[in-house]
Design a protein around this motif. Structure first.
Motif, PDB file in Angstrom:
ATOM      1  N   ALA A 272       0.827  -1.205   0.000  1.00  0.00           N
ATOM      2  CA  ALA A 272       0.000   0.000   0.000  1.00  0.00           C
ATOM      3  C   ALA A 272       0.862   1.257   0.000  1.00  0.00           C
ATOM      4  CB  ALA A 272      -0.929  -0.007   1.214  1.00  0.00           C
ATOM      5  N   LYS A 277      -1.756   3.696  -2.515  1.00  0.00           N
ATOM      6  CA  LYS A 277      -3.193   3.454  -2.560  1.00  0.00           C
ATOM      7  C   LYS A 277      -3.592   2.546  -1.396  1.00  0.00           C
ATOM      8  CE  LYS A 277      -3.475   3.760  -7.622  1.00  0.00           C
ATOM      9  NZ  LYS A 277      -3.833   3.028  -8.870  1.00  0.00           N
ATOM     10  N   PRO A 278      -4.803   2.707  -0.909  1.00  0.00           N
ATOM     11  CA  PRO A 278      -5.226   1.843   0.191  1.00  0.00           C
ATOM     12  C   PRO A 278      -5.448   0.406  -0.266  1.00  0.00           C
ATOM     13  CG  PRO A 278      -7.047   3.230  -0.516  1.00  0.00           C
ATOM     14  CD  PRO A 278      -5.838   3.713  -1.253  1.00  0.00           C
ATOM     15  N   TYR A 412      -8.976  -3.283   5.597  1.00  0.00           N
ATOM     16  CA  TYR A 412      -8.702  -1.967   5.001  1.00  0.00           C
ATOM     17  C   TYR A 412      -7.410  -1.440   5.608  1.00  0.00           C
ATOM     18  CZ  TYR A 412      -9.186   2.956   3.704  1.00  0.00           C
ATOM     19  OH  TYR A 412      -8.971   4.210   3.189  1.00  0.00           O
ATOM     20  N   HIS A 414      -4.827   2.083   4.863  1.00  0.00           N
ATOM     21  CA  HIS A 414      -4.443   3.267   4.082  1.00  0.00           C
ATOM     22  C   HIS A 414      -3.033   3.681   4.505  1.00  0.00           C
ATOM     23  CE1 HIS A 414      -4.413   7.292   2.390  1.00  0.00           C
ATOM     24  NE2 HIS A 414      -5.571   7.044   1.784  1.00  0.00           N
ATOM     25  N   ASP A 416      -1.801   6.452   4.992  1.00  0.00           N
ATOM     26  CA  ASP A 416      -1.810   7.537   5.970  1.00  0.00           C
ATOM     27  C   ASP A 416      -2.014   7.052   7.403  1.00  0.00           C
ATOM     28  OD1 ASP A 416      -1.372   9.329   3.960  1.00  0.00           O
ATOM     29  OD2 ASP A 416      -3.438  10.042   3.837  1.00  0.00           O
ATOM     30  N   ALA A 429      -7.306   9.083   7.964  1.00  0.00           N
ATOM     31  CA  ALA A 429      -6.939   8.385   6.735  1.00  0.00           C
ATOM     32  C   ALA A 429      -8.160   8.135   5.858  1.00  0.00           C
ATOM     33  CB  ALA A 429      -6.251   7.060   7.068  1.00  0.00           C
ATOM     34  N   MET A 430      -9.305   7.857   6.490  1.00  0.00           N
ATOM     35  CA  MET A 430     -10.505   7.522   5.718  1.00  0.00           C
ATOM     36  C   MET A 430     -11.350   8.736   5.367  1.00  0.00           C
ATOM     37  SD  MET A 430     -11.927   3.993   7.414  1.00  0.00           S
ATOM     38  CE  MET A 430     -12.776   3.519   5.899  1.00  0.00           C
TER      39      MET A 430
END
Length: 496
Positions: A272, A277-278, A412, A414, A416, A429-430
């Motif tokens: 990732a 990208k997540p 999931y 991400h 971040d 992050a989301m």
């Protein structure tokens, strides 16, 4: 080096030297550049002081010595007090370059003393043995005869019933043999530390696991600043793996060789970060969301866990909710309604919290919490004291859904999140939202700020109200964040 005769190593600085010579050097040569302790750490120190003062009550004839910051003057005062042959609190003695202040010295027989080191922990730790050995070395060098060495620590099975009972609150363990084993090496260690302190150049100490054990070093901002963005220490449960990569000169996630052994979750994380990208496992996210049954109740507790119990029927370090936030979403797409409670602090808050939640959580629908095991634990501990809620708590536990699961299991991830799966990592992050502008932005700060303004009677009422308002905003943010994370997961699960 003649100037070293004016340098005294205290027990705490000796411990610093055992953990990291660079930190010890800073304490003597660049003291003003050491970052200040944060409020949470200061509150932990305060809890330790309170425990130490409680231990004094075990020796009613004890003498507490007034602190003199000149070690030699303090030693002279302590030596004079020792002639009275009564228990001494915080007596300080000097031997060569060592200076140590004893929590408690108890006279034994004609001319001996028992040394008692008091800790707010709930067991004997290796660093406690080193601390006590340094003290014994110093006191015996100063002319005292130490018969036994004890560690006095908190009995976490003690249950408060009315007034505090110090005899039941503490365990006292004889550590004399372990201390004696360490004595022969202390003087050489002190000599080595003095050489480091007297050097104009700081020692070249590499970062390592010692930066966090046995204590978190305040120099981490200084020593770890060489790390680049997306460094290997953001690896999920990196531990020894992260250090092994650093030893090979690999500092960024993108530079980890393809054949380097990583866990499956670490591989997903690295991919990732490389792709920017997540990672999304839609089937797993959909399956998780399908477990949610409306109405949804998003619940969060803020708790205290004081070393000395404030309330009857509680134990040392028992997690006690003083605040809850609850957002209720009746059906998919409806706006959340918020409820909350912040205890005044003068009485045990749990009966009111249990009563309110029993009313507001209804009899059906998922109760969503982040790391729900903690909310379950708090309810079960409360049930132990208030058994009339036992059946209700058992029913609530069956309805609990842990929102941490999709992130702990990497449904999931991400970039971040920087390797973290906490709500504080996931929300920005989301959603791009976060806690950055909040006065209180973490559970630890909430805990200690509540304790400060609730139990310290010197705090002004205006300050108390300001902090309580900040606590309300923070706890409400936690449950609103969960609402938004669930919404974000729903949107992601429907992406093509």
């Amino acid at each position: 080096m003649p100037e070293q005769k004016h340098i005294f190593l205290s027990k705490s600085k000796y411990g610093s030297g055992l953990q990291c010579l660079k930190y010890l050097w800073y304490q003597f040569n660049l003291k003003n550049e050491i970052p200040a302790y944060d409020p949470e750490t200061l509150e932990i120190f305060k809890q330790g002081q309170i425990v130490g003062e409680l231990a004094h009550q075990l020796y009613s004839e004890g003498i507490k010595l007034k602190r003199d910051w000149n070690p030699e003057k303090m030693a002279a005062r302590s030596l004079e007090a020792s002639l009275q042959r009564k228990p001494l609190f915080e007596a300080g003695f000097v031997y060569k370059n060592a200076y140590a202040i004893a929590d408690i010295l108890v006279p034994v027989g004609k001319d001996e003393w028992d040394l008692i080191e008091v800790k707010s922990s709930t067991r004997v730790k290796p660093e406690n043995i080193y601390d006590t050995a340094f003290q014994k070395y110093t006191y015996e060098g100063a002319g005292l005869k130490i018969k036994k060495c004890y560690l006095m620590y908190v009995n976490n099975e003690y249950v408060r019933q009315g007034g505090l009972d110090p005899r039941q609150f503490f365990h006292k363990e004889d550590i004399s043999d372990q201390v004696t084993e360490l004595l022969p090496g202390i003087e050489k260690k002190i000599e080595a530390m003095l050489r480091v302190i007297g050097d104009k150049s700081m020692p070249d100490i590499k970062v390592g696991p010692h930066c966090e054990a046995p204590y978190e070093c305040p120099l981490q901002e200084v020593c770890w600043k060489f790390l680049p963005d997306e460094d290997v220490f953001t690896l999920y449960r990196g531990g020894k793996t992260s250090f092994a990569l650093m030893e090979r000169g690999i500092l960024q996630l993108k530079d980890i060789p393809a054949d380097f052994e990583l866990s499956d979750k670490q591989r997903l994380q690295v991919a990732a970060h490389i792709s920017k990208k997540p990672y999304i496992d839609k089937p797993a996210i959909k399956e998780f969301l399908s477990e949610l049954k409306y109405p949804l109740y998003f619940l969060d507790f803020e708790t205290i866990a004081p070393a000395i119990p404030y309330y009857d029927q509680t134990r040392p370090y028992e997690d006690i909710p003083f605040q809850y936030s609850l957002h209720v979403v009746e059906k998919k797409g409806s706006l959340p309604r918020h409820y909350g409670y912040l205890a005044p602090g003068d009485i045990d808050p749990r009966p009111e919290i249990l009563a309110q939640l029993k009313e507001k959580l209804g009899r059906s629908g998922s109760i969503v919490a982040y790391n729900s095991g903690y909310e379950i634990k708090c309810l079960q501990l409360a049930m132990r004291t208030y058994p009339e809620y036992e059946k209700w708590v058992e029913e609530m536990n069956l309805r609990m859904v842990d929102l941490w699961v999709p992130f702990r299991k990497f449904f999931y991830y991400h970039p971040d999140q920087r390797g973290g799966g906490s709500l504080k990592n996931v929300l920005p992050a989301m959603t791009g939202k976060g806690y950055a502008d909040m006065e209180i932005a973490g559970g630890g700060a909430a805990r200690f700020e509540y304790m400060r303004v609730t139990f310290d009677k010197k705090v002004a009422e205006s300050e108390r109200q300001r902090v309580r308002a900040a606590l309300d905003r923070y706890c409400e943010m936690d449950t609103l964040a969960m609402v938004e994370v669930v919404e974000a997961l729903g949107e992601i699960s429907h992406l093509k």
